[in-house]
Each structure stands twice: as C-alpha cells, then as structure tokens.
Design a protein around this motif. Structure first.
Motif, PDB file in Angstrom:
ATOM      1  N   ASP A  38       0.839  -1.200   0.000  1.00 26.69           N
ATOM      2  CA  ASP A  38       0.000   0.000   0.000  1.00 26.69           C
ATOM      3  C   ASP A  38       0.872   1.246   0.000  1.00 26.69           C
ATOM      4  O   ASP A  38       1.889   1.278   0.683  1.00 26.69           O
ATOM      5  CB  ASP A  38      -0.887   0.023   1.257  1.00 26.69           C
ATOM      6  CG  ASP A  38      -1.957  -1.046   1.195  1.00 26.69           C
ATOM      7  OD1 ASP A  38      -2.727  -1.043   0.230  1.00 26.69           O
ATOM      8  OD2 ASP A  38      -1.994  -1.900   2.101  1.00 26.69           O
ATOM      9  N   ARG A  41      -1.684  -4.438  -9.069  1.00 26.58           N
ATOM     10  CA  ARG A  41      -1.694  -5.746  -8.400  1.00 26.58           C
ATOM     11  C   ARG A  41      -1.997  -6.803  -9.469  1.00 26.58           C
ATOM     12  O   ARG A  41      -2.375  -6.457 -10.588  1.00 26.58           O
ATOM     13  CB  ARG A  41      -2.687  -5.832  -7.227  1.00 26.58           C
ATOM     14  CG  ARG A  41      -2.452  -4.781  -6.149  1.00 26.58           C
ATOM     15  CD  ARG A  41      -3.341  -5.074  -4.946  1.00 26.58           C
ATOM     16  NE  ARG A  41      -3.326  -3.973  -3.998  1.00 26.58           N
ATOM     17  CZ  ARG A  41      -2.544  -3.931  -2.930  1.00 26.58           C
ATOM     18  NH1 ARG A  41      -1.688  -4.910  -2.690  1.00 26.58           N
ATOM     19  NH2 ARG A  41      -2.604  -2.930  -2.090  1.00 26.58           N
ATOM     20  N   ARG A  50      -2.560  10.453   4.107  1.00 23.47           N
ATOM     21  CA  ARG A  50      -3.932  10.026   3.825  1.00 23.47           C
ATOM     22  C   ARG A  50      -4.855  10.314   4.995  1.00 23.47           C
ATOM     23  O   ARG A  50      -6.060  10.515   4.809  1.00 23.47           O
ATOM     24  CB  ARG A  50      -3.958   8.528   3.478  1.00 23.47           C
ATOM     25  CG  ARG A  50      -3.309   8.238   2.154  1.00 23.47           C
ATOM     26  CD  ARG A  50      -3.373   6.775   1.774  1.00 23.47           C
ATOM     27  NE  ARG A  50      -2.688   6.594   0.482  1.00 23.47           N
ATOM     28  CZ  ARG A  50      -2.642   5.463  -0.192  1.00 23.47           C
ATOM     29  NH1 ARG A  50      -3.237   4.393   0.288  1.00 23.47           N
ATOM     30  NH2 ARG A  50      -2.013   5.391  -1.347  1.00 23.47           N
ATOM     31  N   ASP A  62      -4.931  -1.345   5.842  1.00 22.70           N
ATOM     32  CA  ASP A  62      -3.548  -1.062   5.436  1.00 22.70           C
ATOM     33  C   ASP A  62      -2.614  -1.125   6.651  1.00 22.70           C
ATOM     34  O   ASP A  62      -1.443  -1.478   6.531  1.00 22.70           O
ATOM     35  CB  ASP A  62      -3.431   0.333   4.805  1.00 22.70           C
ATOM     36  CG  ASP A  62      -4.230   0.450   3.505  1.00 22.70           C
ATOM     37  OD1 ASP A  62      -4.724  -0.587   3.022  1.00 22.70           O
ATOM     38  OD2 ASP A  62      -4.356   1.574   2.984  1.00 22.70           O
TER      39      ASP A  62
END
Ligand code: AMP
Ligand code: MG
Length: 274
Positions: A73, A129, A189, A203
């Motif tokens: 992540d 991914r 974030r 995460d």
C-alpha cells in the motif's frame, strides 16, 4: 539492448535464479536519474513516445504488452499509471486493478481472472496488483495452505511462459519503498481530507506485517524472475524517479518490439477522393 535500458537494468533487474534481497536494495537510489527536473523531462518525452509506439502496436495488431505493478500500500501503483501512461489514448491502454477476489473468482482457479484480463493484441495492459497477490497476501495472511502457495511459483512461471510464447511481452515492476516512506504516505492520507478515501484501516494491519511481506516479496522475486519475464525492483521513495525509470523501461521495451504500421494492400495513388 539500448544503452539507457542496460544502465537501468544493471541496477534494477533481478537476474533469473539470483536472490533479490530487498533489504540490500536502496529505495531512494540516486544513481539513477539523479536530477529531478531532468527526470521529469525524460518521463514526459517517454510518455509521448510510448503513445506513438502504442499506435503502431494497435495498427499491427499482432502482439501485446503487459505491465505488472506490484508493491505494498502507498508504493505508488496508481501514481505510476497516471505518470507513465498519461499520454496514451484511452483506446490503447487497459488498466485492471485486482482486489480481493469475488465469490465467482474464488470459484475458479486463481489465474482465471488474470487470464481474462490479459491485453488483447495491439493493446498495452497494466495490472495494478496481479496474480502475484496469490503468493503475497495469500501467503502472509495464510489464506491458502502453504503447500498450495508453494506450487504457485512454478505455475506462474509456466503461465507467463505460455503468454510470452503467444505474443505477450511481460514487464514486471516491484515498487520498492521504505517503511518510513510508507509511514509518511499513510499519514498524509489521514491528514488530508481529500485523501481520506484512499485510507483503509486494513492497510495498518498489512503494515504491522511489514517483515512478513518483505520476506514474501523476496521469495517471489527469487522464484519468479525468469528470462521470459524478469522482475525489476524499482526504487520508489521518490515518485518522479520511479516514474522516470518505469517510463524509460516501457519505452525501450516497445522500441525493441519495434511495431510497424502494416503495408496496405492498395496504393494511395490508385484513389481519388472527389
Ligand atoms: P487496493 O489495491 O488498495 O485497492 O487493495 C486491494 C486489496 O485486495 C489489497 O489489500 C490486496 O491485498 C487484496 N487482494 C488482491 N488480490 C488478492 C487475492 N488474490 N487474495 C486476497 N486479497 C487480495
Ligand atoms: Mg490500498
């Protein structure tokens, strides 16, 4: 091989069969693209060139390019798509993100959803991914028995060999960031309301498993870097350097593929448009 590609690959390409040990690789790595503004100029020029080459790839419609992006992540998978393929028209590039498998996907073998998403001839496919999650998150979180995961490395190598023998060139990039850099990016974030949507409490669970993920990545890099589909470990702490490296490798690969506009079966002089 172009000089640029060789220079980059000396640093980032994982030699087939050799250990890749992430801990020995510098996620900053100022040996490549030391200057930020030069890196940004190079990326912009490469992005234009990638667009022009993709146009020929589509006109030719014989081969495809698959770009696999893996990384934990915040490692910059989305940012890479934006930074490297932003000049390509939406007709030529197809991005697929692989999240937790759906019930239907789980009812099939793990490569089923991946095979369906392969770029068709003429296209560039980008995987955000990929099938490698099936030897990463699945291994680290014990989502399948270890003997099952163990078989997958060879299965993936066989699958990728099949694809390359059928016209798909495969580029695999592992975006390598440091634990400190991830901390900062996760913090952003939380701090920036416009980035809240990117934050997922899960995460943090993965971050707590950092060492296990690094080990799983090491094994993946060692077992699945092959001549036909080698892994490249991209120093990704600097976003601009990451983009410059990946854009240069994608461009050089397309140049080596050397797609050409097909010769028409008619001569332009035969026609007059009234
Ligand atoms: P994101 O990329 O942030 O949208 O998150 C996607 C999530 O899906 C990540 O936590 C991945 O680990 C997870 N994921 C992707 N592929 C698989 C898989 N094959 N099995 C289980 N989880 C997966
Ligand atoms: Mg995420």
């Amino acid at each position: 091989m172009s000089k640029t590609l060789k220079h980059i690959d000396d640093v980032i390409r994982v030699a087939p069969g050799a250990g890749a040990s992430l801990s020995a690789r510098d996620p900053v790595c100022d040996r490549l693209f030391p200057d930020k503004s030069e890196a940004e100029h190079a990326t912009a020029a490469d992005a234009e060139a990638i667009d022009a080459l993709q146009d020929k790839l589509w006109a030719e419609r014989k081969r495809a390019l698959l770009v696999v992006l893996q990384g934990i992540d915040t490692s910059g998978k989305d940012g890479t798509v934006r930074g490297v393929f932003n000049r390509c028209g939406p007709l030529g590039v197809c991005v697929t993100s692989f999240g937790r498998p759906s019930e239907q996907e789980l009812a099939h073998d793990y490569l089923w959803r991946v095979h369906v998403a392969m770029p068709k001839k003429g296209m560039i496919g980008v995987f955000n991914r990929s099938h490698y999650e099936d030897v990463l998150v699945v291994k680290v979180r014990g989502l399948a028995p270890s003997e099952v995961v163990e078989q997958r490395y060879d299965q993936i190598n066989g699958f990728e060999k099949h694809l390359t023998e059928n016209g798909v060139t495969i580029l695999k990039f592992m975006l390598h960031i440091s634990k400190d850099e991830q901390k900062q990016r996760l913090q952003e974030r939380l701090d920036d309301p416009n980035k809240h949507w990117k934050f997922n409490p899960g995460d943090l669970e993965d971050r707590a498993l950092w060492d296990d993920y690094q080990r799983a990545y090491d094994i993946m890099l060692e077992r699945c870097s092959t001549e036909h589909a080698p892994w490249r470990v991209v120093p990704a702490d600097k976003k601009w350097r990451r983009n410059a490296i990946i854009a240069a490798v994608v461009r050089a690969t397309l140049e080596e593929m050397n797609p050409r506009y097909p010769e028409p079966e008619w001569k332009a002089g035969e026609f007059r448009i009234e």
